[in-house]
Motif scaffolding. Structure first.
Motif, PDB file in Angstrom:
ATOM      1  N   UNK A  47       0.795  -1.222   0.000  1.00  0.00           N
ATOM      2  CA  UNK A  47       0.000   0.000   0.000  1.00  0.00           C
ATOM      3  C   UNK A  47       0.825   1.269   0.000  1.00  0.00           C
ATOM      4  N   UNK A  48       2.165   1.134   0.043  1.00  0.00           N
ATOM      5  CA  UNK A  48       3.001   2.330   0.118  1.00  0.00           C
ATOM      6  C   UNK A  48       2.970   3.153  -1.174  1.00  0.00           C
ATOM      7  N   UNK A  49       2.867   2.487  -2.310  1.00  0.00           N
ATOM      8  CA  UNK A  49       2.836   3.234  -3.570  1.00  0.00           C
ATOM      9  C   UNK A  49       1.604   4.138  -3.640  1.00  0.00           C
ATOM     10  N   UNK A  50       0.474   3.634  -3.149  1.00  0.00           N
ATOM     11  CA  UNK A  50      -0.775   4.403  -3.255  1.00  0.00           C
ATOM     12  C   UNK A  50      -1.096   5.230  -2.016  1.00  0.00           C
ATOM     13  N   UNK A  83      -7.208  15.729   9.583  1.00  0.00           N
ATOM     14  CA  UNK A  83      -6.351  14.677   9.041  1.00  0.00           C
ATOM     15  C   UNK A  83      -7.098  13.352   8.966  1.00  0.00           C
ATOM     16  N   UNK A  84      -7.900  13.066   9.986  1.00  0.00           N
ATOM     17  CA  UNK A  84      -8.675  11.821   9.999  1.00  0.00           C
ATOM     18  C   UNK A  84      -9.671  11.773   8.854  1.00  0.00           C
ATOM     19  N   UNK A 143      -6.456   8.676  13.763  1.00  0.00           N
ATOM     20  CA  UNK A 143      -6.754   8.103  12.450  1.00  0.00           C
ATOM     21  C   UNK A 143      -5.947   6.829  12.287  1.00  0.00           C
ATOM     22  N   UNK A 144      -6.618   5.707  12.066  1.00  0.00           N
ATOM     23  CA  UNK A 144      -5.921   4.435  11.909  1.00  0.00           C
ATOM     24  C   UNK A 144      -5.372   4.308  10.496  1.00  0.00           C
ATOM     25  N   UNK A 145      -4.192   3.702  10.390  1.00  0.00           N
ATOM     26  CA  UNK A 145      -3.636   3.393   9.079  1.00  0.00           C
ATOM     27  C   UNK A 145      -4.534   2.386   8.368  1.00  0.00           C
ATOM     28  N   UNK A 146      -4.354   2.292   7.052  1.00  0.00           N
ATOM     29  CA  UNK A 146      -5.240   1.445   6.255  1.00  0.00           C
ATOM     30  C   UNK A 146      -5.158  -0.028   6.635  1.00  0.00           C
ATOM     31  N   UNK A 147      -4.077  -0.426   7.309  1.00  0.00           N
ATOM     32  CA  UNK A 147      -3.886  -1.845   7.643  1.00  0.00           C
ATOM     33  C   UNK A 147      -4.272  -2.185   9.083  1.00  0.00           C
ATOM     34  N   UNK A 148      -4.642  -1.194   9.911  1.00  0.00           N
ATOM     35  CA  UNK A 148      -4.747  -1.418  11.354  1.00  0.00           C
ATOM     36  C   UNK A 148      -6.186  -1.440  11.860  1.00  0.00           C
ATOM     37  N   UNK A 178       0.923  -1.546  16.799  1.00  0.00           N
ATOM     38  CA  UNK A 178      -0.196  -1.597  15.862  1.00  0.00           C
ATOM     39  C   UNK A 178      -0.733  -3.015  15.734  1.00  0.00           C
ATOM     40  N   UNK A 179      -2.033  -3.136  15.707  1.00  0.00           N
ATOM     41  CA  UNK A 179      -2.668  -4.400  15.340  1.00  0.00           C
ATOM     42  C   UNK A 179      -2.964  -4.309  13.844  1.00  0.00           C
TER      43      UNK A 179
END
Length: 481
Positions: free
Chosen positions: A81-84, A133-134, A282-287, A308-309
């Motif tokens: 997911x880093x590219x996007x 930001x969230x 704001x949670x990251x897209x993976x958490x 992080x979970x």
């Protein structure tokens, strides 16, 4: 949100003067947000890294360590997911042509409000920023910047562009001929090297869930704003551990590692009131859960480590993009599944800065003349972390004292880092050792020749004891365990 710029500048100056941290390429006027570690800084950094590694691997029966390459197949970063998604809201000043991270501008404004005694306004500003930001509300962030009257530090104007997202990854070319080269990235984190090696480690180590994989190493992020010493750099080092668990148990393990990691930071000698948890707005897209451990730096409470979970996001994405099955067969429930992951990710450079900030002190010391004041600068580093554990100091450079000192030095250097010094008065030598954080100094004098005893001086208390020279090595070893 307290901000002690005087202490920060003192630490920066001390770090350079005593060989801890230098501006990179300084003879060419440096390179923004890049630093070199000097002789004592490199050793302190290694000691912190080794202490983390021991706590994560040697003392944990179900965690192993690896060392993955910095270069990885470019599809890795598409899958992760880093590219996007690996981007930060940035804003440009049209007059200075300089680019700034939006959160840095707003945090600096909040710090200014705090200094002016407007703590409520500062907290309100940070709350508004986190909400925007969230919500990924980029126009709202620009409006907030304008409402706060924030101007470019260089041009002094508020002639801002719209807020946009910019990817933070460095790209480079793989291959010796430009036309045949392919674009790859310098890794922005060490975690993905663990995820792509999950099956290799699990099978070769015959690991049973729950188990963890740890790694330390360099990561690279194209930070726009260089500030706050080594807190935010373009080239930095991470110490990460990914803990693989059965789906449905991840939040229990998240709570476990949250408390375990906080205890680790306290074990570095950091007081409880200097550390705090900060839940992510704001949670990251993976958490599905995330918290930071923050330390009260001279620049205020800032993140040192994230827990992080990460759910099964990473392994599932790498399975999808690689076409390879990345699953675990759990014999206890007779089922195949993609494990969930709990991550602990600590910045080594930030931990270094935390330890240095906590250790730095300026103290008044007594003199022979009560009317005169004297000050010493010292680093009250935990002995296990100190770059040098023992200084061996012959009182004079004659009468056989250097030879006795060298014999002690040769014995001790097999066990731990020590230093031999015979230049200048004993008082000046003590002060130099205080400044680099050496916890013990041993002076060899004429009485040593008579009864094989030495004077040992303790850095923090300034207490001096007379002990047999044969006890010194063990005394230091006991203190640094």
């Amino acid at each position: 949100m307290a901000n002690d710029q005087h202490k920060l500048q003192a630490i920066i100056a001390h770090s350079k003067e005593y060989g801890f941290v230098f501006p990179s390429s300084e003879i060419y006027d440096g390179l923004g947000a890049v630093y070199d570690y000097g002789q004592y800084g490199a050793q302190l950094k290694k000691n912190i890294r080794d202490y983390w590694w021991k706590s994560m691997t040697q003392l944990q029966e179900n965690i192993v360590g690896i060392d993955a390459a910095i270069f990885m197949h470019p599809t890795t970063w598409k899958a992760s997911g880093h590219v996007d998604n690996f981007s930060d809201p940035m804003i440009d000043n049209k007059d200075s042509k300089k680019r700034y991270r939006v959160d840095h501008l707003l945090e600096a404004r909040a710090d200014k409000l705090e200094e002016e005694g407007k703590a409520d306004a500062a907290r309100l500003l940070i709350g508004k920023m986190e909400q925007l930001l969230s919500a990924d509300d980029l126009p709202g962030l620009k409006t907030l910047i304008l409402e706060e009257g924030i101007v470019c530090p260089l041009s002094g104007t508020a002639n801002w562009t719209d807020v946009r997202q910019f990817n933070l990854m460095f790209s480079t070319q793989l291959g010796s001929v430009a036309g045949e080269a392919g674009e790859i990235y310098l890794r922005p984190e060490t975690a993905q090297g663990i995820f792509v090696n999950f099956l290799n480690v699990q099978k070769t180590g015959r690991m049973k869930i729950p188990f963890g994989i740890a790694q330390t190493g360099k990561a690279f992020r194209n930070e726009i704003v260089a500030r706050q010493f080594i807190f935010r750099m373009r080239e930095f080092e991470q110490m990460e551990m990914q803990f693989f668990v059965r789906p449905g148990t991840e939040l229990d393990w998240y709570a476990h590692w949250k408390e375990t990691r906080m205890q680790w930071h306290r074990s570095l000698g950091i007081p409880e009131d200097k550390l705090q948890f900060h839940d992510h707005a704001k949670l990251a897209h993976y958490a599905n859960a995330a918290v930071d451990i923050e330390y009260n730096f001279p620049i205020g409470f800032k993140e040192v480590e994230g827990i992080h979970s990460r759910t099964d996001y990473d392994l599932r994405r790498h399975q999808e993009f690689s076409g390879k099955k990345i699953q675990y067969f759990d014999p206890e429930i007779n089922k195949n599944y993609i494990p969930y992951v709990v991550e602990t990710s600590v910045g080594l450079d930030r931990t270094f800065m935390m330890v240095l900030s906590e250790a730095y002190a300026e103290e008044e010391v007594a003199t022979a003349d009560p009317a005169k004041k004297d000050t010493r600068t010292l680093l009250k580093l935990p002995p296990r972390l100190s770059p040098v554990k023992l200084a061996v100091l012959p009182l004079v450079k004659k009468d056989g004292l250097p030879e006795i000192a060298r014999t002690l030095m040769d014995e001790c250097k097999q066990q731990f880092h020590c230093i031999y010094e015979e230049k200048d008065s004993i008082g000046k030598r003590y002060r130099r050792q205080d400044a680099i954080g050496t916890p013990f100094c041993v002076t060899i004098d004429h009485q040593t020749r008579e009864d094989q005893t030495v004077t040992i001086r303790y850095r923090d208390s300034l207490q001096q004891d007379r002990l047999p020279i044969s006890m010194i090595s063990q005394l230091v070893q006991d203190a640094i365990r």
